[in-house]
Structure formats: structure tokens, C-alpha cells
Scaffold this motif. Structure first.
Motif, PDB file in Angstrom:
ATOM      1  N   ALA A  11      38.772  46.404  41.251  1.00  0.00           N
ATOM      2  CA  ALA A  11      39.907  46.973  40.509  1.00  0.00           C
ATOM      3  C   ALA A  11      40.744  45.859  39.871  1.00  0.00           C
ATOM      4  CB  ALA A  11      40.763  47.822  41.440  1.00  0.00           C
ATOM      5  N   LEU A  12      40.897  44.745  40.577  1.00  0.00           N
ATOM      6  CA  LEU A  12      41.685  43.638  40.022  1.00  0.00           C
ATOM      7  C   LEU A  12      40.983  43.047  38.800  1.00  0.00           C
ATOM      8  CD1 LEU A  12      42.857  41.849  43.309  1.00  0.00           C
ATOM      9  CD2 LEU A  12      44.290  43.109  41.701  1.00  0.00           C
ATOM     10  N   ARG A  13      39.674  42.893  38.911  1.00  0.00           N
ATOM     11  CA  ARG A  13      38.916  42.340  37.762  1.00  0.00           C
ATOM     12  C   ARG A  13      39.060  43.255  36.548  1.00  0.00           C
ATOM     13  NH1 ARG A  13      34.934  40.525  41.596  1.00  0.00           N
ATOM     14  NH2 ARG A  13      34.954  38.240  41.563  1.00  0.00           N
ATOM     15  N   LYS A  14      38.967  44.586  36.805  1.00  0.00           N
ATOM     16  CA  LYS A  14      39.080  45.534  35.689  1.00  0.00           C
ATOM     17  C   LYS A  14      40.432  45.399  35.001  1.00  0.00           C
ATOM     18  CE  LYS A  14      35.945  49.208  36.999  1.00  0.00           C
ATOM     19  NZ  LYS A  14      35.878  50.291  37.965  1.00  0.00           N
ATOM     20  N   ARG A  15      41.437  45.001  35.747  1.00  0.00           N
ATOM     21  CA  ARG A  15      42.772  44.845  35.148  1.00  0.00           C
ATOM     22  C   ARG A  15      42.980  43.446  34.576  1.00  0.00           C
ATOM     23  NH1 ARG A  15      47.352  48.098  36.788  1.00  0.00           N
ATOM     24  NH2 ARG A  15      46.647  49.993  37.797  1.00  0.00           N
TER      25      ARG A  15
END
Ligand SMILES: Cc1cc2nc3c(=O)[nH]c(=O)nc-3n(C[C@H](O)[C@H](O)[C@H](O)COP(=O)(O)OP(=O)(O)OC[C@H]3O[C@@H](n4cnc5c(N)ncnc54)[C@H](O)[C@@H]3O)c2cc1C
Length: 432
Positions: free
Chosen positions: A273-277
Motif C-alpha cells: 500500500a505504501l509503494r502504491k502511494r
């Protein structure tokens, strides 16, 4: 080719445990550009899955708290230097709410009872309070609460999870509990050390069908089945739902000894999720040193495999490097030191005062409250008692004046101090 970090970011978070992960979540949801650098997963590889906020206070009296918020108010009054007291109840509440919402958006569902703690049975048959539990553990809360007829299943060869031992310890409190040992459908040498492999195997519907076949003949009168927390690694909820359908009973996971599959699930879902953001994640990289000028940190040097190293710069740094296990603090004959910036560590005056005479002393051991003192913006203090660096903030178990193990507050401390550090950075940046 190795990915290279941007040289100019808002924030660099050092640490991949729960505090570093929460800091990266809370920073990215505030629109900040973030890189997170971590040598390893820290405590997440060990944490069993439940998120604690405050289970016991005061620890000296072993007072178990049903209402963690009431407990936090008492703690703020009784321990005014504790990080929860620096934050205040409202900020702790906001931090937990934001973190749980982020986890939910990453596909990690946590369950609980509004404002209260819940109780789960552990693999050794003791009871443990928690603020929130992964959805895969929730039926264990209700099964225990209503003392439902429940079967605990373990796998042949598992040395640190014994259904029979768990049932034996719990029998007086939970009479309709039974134990069953089955052979895991896939053979692993050293099955007890390979929780992640068992979890991976259970993502196959063929393997689940075989496991269900082994359990089905033992379900007469049973409403719930509890198993070690190895029910899938990426698709945990789907694995539980599928086994429930095959067996026609409620299924729940029970936290295991490390390596912890729920910890791995949390780490990998959050990182995705962090990478996607847009958060840059640098795992397996160690921050070797920091470049400081006057009271500012101008950059850090990150090392990886072999000779590779890289300089990174950002407007602010969040230090979430943990204690001795994480590598944030190190101990020697001369005392305890902070490993990266050489920050002063609050600690007992000499090594022979680290521990009290009795291991089980109800006051706990002074060494467990050693760590970094902070100002109201979560900046570690220097020798002169004011902040050491204008743009360095600290979060998590590296902080002084708290003993998260005894107060059962690991996740709450990590998440809420991450919130404090991110807010501290925002105030620094806006010049307030
Ligand atoms: C055995 C165990 C069981 C637990 N069970 C629970 C539980 O049931 N409920 C609960 O709420 N909490 C639990 N916790 C606690 C929870 O995980 C804590 O919040 C956590 O341990 C403290 O988090 P942290 O991020 O401050 O530090 P850590 O988890 O120690 O993380 C420190 C991080 O910093 C990194 N690091 C250190 N130095 C460097 C460097 N120079 N460069 C790059 N990276 C660096 C490390 O690699 C690591 O990623 C448990 C913890 C453990 C150890």
C-alpha cells in the motif's frame, strides 16, 4: 540495476518495524514525499498479530484494563513523562483511528469492541488482552467469550504449538474445549520452523481440501475450530472463509511463536500500500551514518549489499530504529548508547542498576525504560536538555519512560508516537 533514492524528499523514515511503518503511512496520507529505509522487519517478524493499546496499568499492580482509554488517562496522570502523556488521549485516539483506516484500505481488517479491549487465548493457554485483532482471530474472541464448544487443531511435528497443552491449561475456564493433532497435508522437514511455508501451502485449495478431510470426522458437536496462525500468507481471509465453508464451522487463528505469519502479512500488505502511494521502500538497507551540521541533519548514508552505498537527503528524519533487538540502542560495559546519531540515552546511572534483585520484581527493571527523551514535537533531546537536531524526530520503542512489554502497549506506542513524530515534522516545516 539498483534503484536509487531521490536526493530531495520531505521525510526519510529509518526503521521497518511498526513505528517506522506507521510513520510512513501517516506521512504519506498527509501528502508528504517519503522514503523508508530498514535493515530488516524489526519486531513485526515476531509480533503475533493482535494490536495492543494499553492492556495493563499500573503494571506494578498488574491491573488488567478492559477500557484502554480509561487506562491511558490514568497512565498520563501517573507517568507524566510517558510518550502517551506527551501526546494526550485525543492524539492517541486519532493516531490509532488513522492507522486502522490505512490498514483497512490495504486489505488488513482488524476487529474489536468499540472502545474496549478484547481477550484471546494464546497458544500456551494463557489469556491476553488486545485492542484489535486480525479478522482471522476474531472468532477466537467470541468463542472464548461464550465458551463455545471448540476444537483446537495442531500439526504433527510442530514443537511450539500443542493443542493438547493449550486445552489442558484452559480446561477449567473453557470446559467444552478439545484438542486434535493431524498430519499437515504437505511434508516439511522441520515443520516447527516453517510457519510461512505452511501458510503458503494453505493458499492451495487442494491442500485445504486435504486438511479439511483430516479434521471433518472430529467435528461432532463442535461449533468453532482454532488453528495456529498459518492460514494463508497473502490471502488469509480467503483461506479462512474457504475452510469455514468446507467444514461448516467457524475458524480462527491463534498467534504462534516467531516467525509470525500475521506479522509478515501486516508487513507485506502495508509495504504494498505504501509503494502504491509513492513511498520509496528500501528494505535490507542499513543507515550507516548521518551528516549533521549545527542542529540540523543534512543527510544520511545508506549501505546495502557489498560495497554499495548512497547518500540521501530530506527535510526531516524520523528515527524509528527500535531498542536492542531492532538495533536503535546498543549496550556495552559503559552503558547504553543510541547507535546512529549518538544521542543521549536516559538510563540508570550504572550497569549494576539496570535490573532489580528479583527477576519478577513487580516494579519492573529500570533498563526497560531506558531510551530517548523527547520534546513536545518528538525531537530527541541533546545534552543541554533542548532538542538535539531541529529536523530529527523519534518514534516507537526507542523512546524513554515507557515499558511497552509490561503495559501491553506495543502497537499503540509505535503508532501514536509515529503520529507525534509526523506532526512534529509538519510543525517544524511550517515554522510554527
Ligand atoms: C516477540 C514480540 C512480540 C510482540 N507482540 C506484540 C503484540 O502481541 N501486540 C502488540 O501490540 N505489539 C507486539 N509487539 C511489539 C510491536 O511489534 C512493537 O511495536 C515493536 O516491537 C516496536 O516497534 P519499533 O518499530 O519501535 O521497533 P522495531 O520493531 O525493533 O523496529 C526497528 C527497525 O529499525 C531498523 N533499524 C535499526 N537500525 C537501523 C539502521 N541503522 N538502518 C536501517 N534500519 C535500522 C530495524 O531493522 C527495524 O526495522 C511484539 C514485539 C515482539 C518483539
Amino acid at each position: 540495476m539498483k534503484s536509487r533514492p531521490d536526493s530531495r524528499l520531505d521525510l526519510i523514515v529509518i526503521g521497518g518495524g511498526l513505528a517506522g511503518t506507521a510513520a510512513a503511512c501517516l506521512a504519506t496520507t498527509r501528502g508528504l514525499s517519503v522514503a523508508r529505509v530498514a535493515a530488516n522487519a524489526g519486531g513485526l517478524a515476531f509480533a503475533g498479530g493482535p494490536l495492543d493499546l494499553l492492556g495493563v496499568y499500573p503494571p506494578r499492580e498488574q491491573m488488567v484494563r478492559d477500557d484502554p482509554w480509561e487506562g491511558i488517562s490514568a497512565l498520563i496522570e501517573g507517568s507524566p513523562r510517558h510518550p502517551y502523556a506527551v501526546l494526550g488521549v485525543d492524539a492517541v485516539r486519532r493516531a490509532m483511528g488513522e492507522f486502522l483506516a490505512f490498514a483497512d484500505s490495504a486489505g488488513l481488517r482488524y476487529c474489536g469492541m468499540a472502545e474496549r479491549n478484547v481477550t484471546i487465548a494464546t497458544a500456551v493457554g494463557t489469556l491476553k488482552t488486545a485492542y484489535r485483532v486480525p479478522r482471522s482471530m476474531w472468532r477466537g474472541v467470541t468463542a472464548l467469550q461464550d465458551r463455545l464448544p471448540t476444537l483446537i487443531v495442531d500439526f504433527e511435528g510442530m514443537k511450539d504449538f500443542s493443542a493438547a497443552a493449550m486445552v489442558e491449561v484452559l480446561r477449567s475456564r473453557w470446559p467444552r474445549l478439545q484438542a486434535l493433532r493431524v498430519t499437515f497435508p504437505v511434508r516439511f522437514p522441520g515443520i516447527d520452523r516453517h510457519n510461512p511455508l505452511l501458510a503458503e501451502a494453505l493458499e492451495s485449495s487442494e491442500i485445504r481440501a486435504k486438511l479439511a478431510e483430516a479434521i471433518r470426522p472430529h467435528l461432532s458437536g463442535v461449533l468453532m475450530v482454532g488453528m495456529p496462525a498459518v492460514l494463508g500468507i497473502r490471502a488469509g481471509d480467503r483461506v479462512v472463509a474457504d475452510l469455514e465453508e468446507r467444514l461448516g464451522v467457524g475458524i480462527f487463528e491463534i498467534p504462534t511463536m516467531p516467525p509470525s505469519v500475521p506479522g509478515i502479512r501486516l508487513q507485506s500488505a502495508m509495504e504494498e500500500a505504501l509503494r502504491k502511494r509513492g513511498v520509496q521502500i528500501f528494505d535490507g538497507r542499513r543507515v550507516l551514518c548521518a551528516r549533521t551540521e549545527e542542529r540540523l541533519c543534512a543527510g544520511i548514508t545508506v549501505g546495502g549489499a557489498g560495497e554499495w552505498h548512497e547518500t540521501m537527503e530530506a527535510q526531516g528524519i524520523i528515527l524509528a530504529t527500535g531498542r536492542f533487538l531492532g538495533g536503535g540502542l546498543s549496550a556495552s560495559r559503559d552503558g547504553i548508547s543510541e547507535a546512529l546519531f549518538g544521542l543521549p540515552v536516559v538510563q540508570p546511572p550504572s550497569r549494576d542498576r539496570w535490573h532489580r534483585g528479583s527477576f519478577l520484581d513487580p516494579r519492573g527493571h529500570p533498563v526497560n525504560e531506558a531510551g530517548l527523551a523527547i520534546d513536545d514535537r518528538f525531537r530527541p533531546l541533546g545534552e543541554d536538555g533542548s532538542f538535539a537536531f531541529e529536523n530529527v524526530f523519534a518514534a516507537g520503542s526507542i523512546l524513554a519512560h515507557q515499558d511497552w512489554v509490561r503495559t501491553k502497549s506495543g502497537a499503540g506506542l509505535a503508532v501514536s508516537t509515529a503520529h507525534g513524530a509526523v506532526e512534529g515534522f509538519l510543525r517544524y516545516r511550517s515554522g510554527k
